[in-house]
Design an enzyme around this catalytic site. Structure first.
Site, mmCIF file in Angstrom:
data_model
loop_
_atom_site.group_PDB
_atom_site.id
_atom_site.type_symbol
_atom_site.label_atom_id
_atom_site.label_comp_id
_atom_site.label_asym_id
_atom_site.label_seq_id
_atom_site.Cartn_x
_atom_site.Cartn_y
_atom_site.Cartn_z
ATOM 1 C CD GLU A 35 -2.806 1.075 2.484
ATOM 2 O OE1 GLU A 35 -3.644 1.989 2.636
ATOM 3 O OE2 GLU A 35 -2.659 0.142 3.307
ATOM 4 N NE ARG A 262 2.488 -8.711 10.660
ATOM 5 C CZ ARG A 262 2.689 -7.639 9.914
ATOM 6 N NH1 ARG A 262 3.923 -7.249 9.670
ATOM 7 N NH2 ARG A 262 1.677 -6.963 9.419
ATOM 8 C CE LYS A 272 3.207 0.704 5.161
ATOM 9 N NZ LYS A 272 2.379 0.708 3.941
#
Length: 559
Positions: A35, A262, A272
């Site tokens: 994104e 992860r 973020k």
């Protein structure tokens, strides 16, 4: 099986099982779907290596697709930065795609779902929708607008598209099952109104699709065979498949979503939102601050693409989230830089040493190897004179038997130069040493072939000629956080664990040849660590970032 062939990870097993069950190899296609609302970090680097690595292993294409469905947070600068990061890691995408390429198809499919009674416009507030959805242990209930007529839904949805309503007046929801045990299946939102200009489509759209509606459909339009996501998207797989059920044609390849764990790195944060907070509060200078584990920050610090790729390969692909020690990443960095970086001499904490029996005014050009690891990298000349800088910590008036550096009455070798013996030192009124005096053996010059040059002494020091020294700014970076997992403490904010000593700026003295280095070049300051030329360097002042120390300085602290 060949001894050289590596065993598959479970992701590769999934692909090979599909091939063995009839999927044609030429139907394989993968994607990396970031994104564009921030800079990529070390976790994204692992995902890049996974998806593009699969493309390399199976010899099939990989798309770079930007999930640009939220104009409130996305900018073209992030698109450019992400493309640069992927290319820097050494990968090339097959097709450059954007979710916004598919806005019309997604809209048309949504209209058809309304006509089929599988989607409706809900006019509740976000709080009412949340209450009506229930909880993980309590089923949801049907909302008051769930049974609107097809005609009313079509009219409202068209009005949303045309900008006739505000951002919180209506949403389009899929009509699935409000009693599902998976809360994501309780009539998820497909579209919301966002009155913002999009970085690619401008003002053309007033409604934007949600991630879950966009993800699988974009995979389908690009004919992605395998869509790999991290484990938090496992509950989303049921919805991914449901949405595909509404649109997939029988003669088209149907994508499949699968999940992997992860691989978080210690002493970092990768959210973020948290990275943005570090930037906004001035803890770091920007997204590419060398303390940040963004790819751009790692690159600026002096990390190599090979080190990151070798790190990603070494930790593998798992099914459970885990925390990988930063030492492991730094091991691969040191291993790569040890082979790739030239050796130079730079004194970080300089003190003057005068060789009292060396002729005043004399300058010798001595030959120094650029790499002990690779003699083919050649040699350079370094000037030597009566006065040199050495590290302050490399001298003691008296030292114990384990101190192998310079002390009075004992000998050491100056790297690529002569054997010297400590004689005495000069101190200021406070007792601080300001100058060291030594004598040298004129016959002991390195590589001269004399008996004296072959004498063994226990210590070797780096140095820089005072008359020829190049003053440089050195930024000594350390880990940004003092604990391994700063964002998992439920009692404290992650900002409480910021390392106040993560940056020290000093003026060092470098050999003059370092003036020829360019921004991005990484070298080893002999005995001190690896350092990279920062883009802040100017014609008048070179700036170096410490990439990593020669040895792990945190191991004892973490035990």
């Amino acid at each position: 099986m060949s001894e050289d062939k590596k065993p598959n990870n479970f992701i590769e097993d999934i692909i090979e099982d599909d091939l063995n069950n009839g999927l044609s190899k030429d139907k394989l296609r993968f994607r990396f779907p970031p994104e564009p609302n921030g800079f990529l970090h070390i976790g994204h680097a692992s995902a890049i290596c996974l998806n593009f690595g699969l493309g390399e292993k199976f010899g099939q294409p990989v798309n770079l697709r930007f999930d640009d469905t939220n104009p409130a947070k996305e900018e073209a600068k992030y698109v450019d930065a992400i493309k640069k990061d992927v290319e820097w890691l050494g990968y090339q995408w097959d097709e450059l795609c954007f979710a916004s390429d598919y806005f019309q198809e997604l809209y048309d499919w949504a209209v058809q779902m309304i006509k089929d009674g599988k989607a409706y416009v809900d006019s509740q507030s976000s709080e009412e929708i949340a209450d009506q959805k229930g909880t993980p242990t309590q089923p949801g209930v049907n909302g008051p607008f769930r049974d609107r007529s097809v005609e009313e839904n079509l009219a409202l949805f068209k009005g949303m598209k045309n900008g006739e309503y505000g951002e919180s007046e209506h949403v389009l929801r899929a009509k699935i099952n409000m009693q599902s045990t998976n809360m994501l299946m309780r009539d998820p939102i497909m579209y919301r109104v966002v009155n913002r200009s999009h970085h690619r489509t401008g003002e053309a759209w007033k409604i934007y699709p949600m991630y879950d509606w966009t993800h699988g459909e974009s995979d389908y339009l690009e004919q992605i065979s395998h869509s790999f996501c991290t484990l938090e998207f496992l509950p989303h797989r049921e919805l991914y498949d449901w949405f595909l059920d509404q649109i997939v044609a029988p003669n088209k390849l149907r994508p499949k979503q699968r999940e992997f764990a992860r691989r978080n790195v210690s002493h970092t944060v990768t959210s973020k939102r948290k990275l943005q907070k570090l930037v906004e509060q001035g803890i770091v200078t920007g997204w590419d601050d060398p303390r940040m584990t963004t790819i751009s920050g790692l690159r600026r610090r002096g990390y190599t693409a090979n080190a990151i790729k070798n790190f990603a390969e070494s930790i593998g692909i798992g099914k459970r989230d885990n925390l990988v020690d930063m030492n492991h990443l730094e091991f691969h960095l040191r291993d790569d830089l040890n082979k790739a970086a030239d050796r130079v001499m730079c004194v970080l904490d300089p003190i003057k040493l005068i060789i009292t029996n060396y002729p005043e005014g004399k300058v010798e050009m001595l030959e120094a190897e650029n790499s002990q690891e690779d003699v083919s990298r050649g040699y350079r000349e370094v000037p030597f004179s009566r006065e040199v800088f050495i590290e302050r910590e490399d001298y003691k008036e008296e030292g114990n038997k384990k101190f192998f550096r310079l002390k009075n009455g004992k000998e050491v070798r100056l790297k690529n130069a002569y054997i010297i013996k400590g004689e005495r030192c000069i101190k200021d009124a406070d007792g601080n040493i300001t100058e060291i005096h030594a004598t040298y053996d004129p016959d002991s010059r390195s590589s001269s072939g004399t008996d004296a040059s072959m004498r063994k002494v226990k210590g070797t020091l780096h140095w820089v000629s005072v008359a020829h020294a190049l003053p440089v700014e050195v930024r000594l970076y350390d880990r940004l956080f003092t604990v391994a997992s700063p964002d998992t403490d439920k009692e404290k904010d992650f900002m409480e664990f910021v390392n106040p000593e993560s940056l020290e700026v000093i003026t060092a003295m470098a050999e003059p040849a370092m003036k020829n280095l360019a921004a991005g070049d990484t070298v080893q300051f002999q005995r001190m660590g690896y350092f990279c030329v920062d883009p802040d360097s100017t014609e008048d002042l070179m700036v170096f970032n410490r990439t990593v120390t020669l040895r792990d300085t945190w191991a004892k602290l973490d035990t």
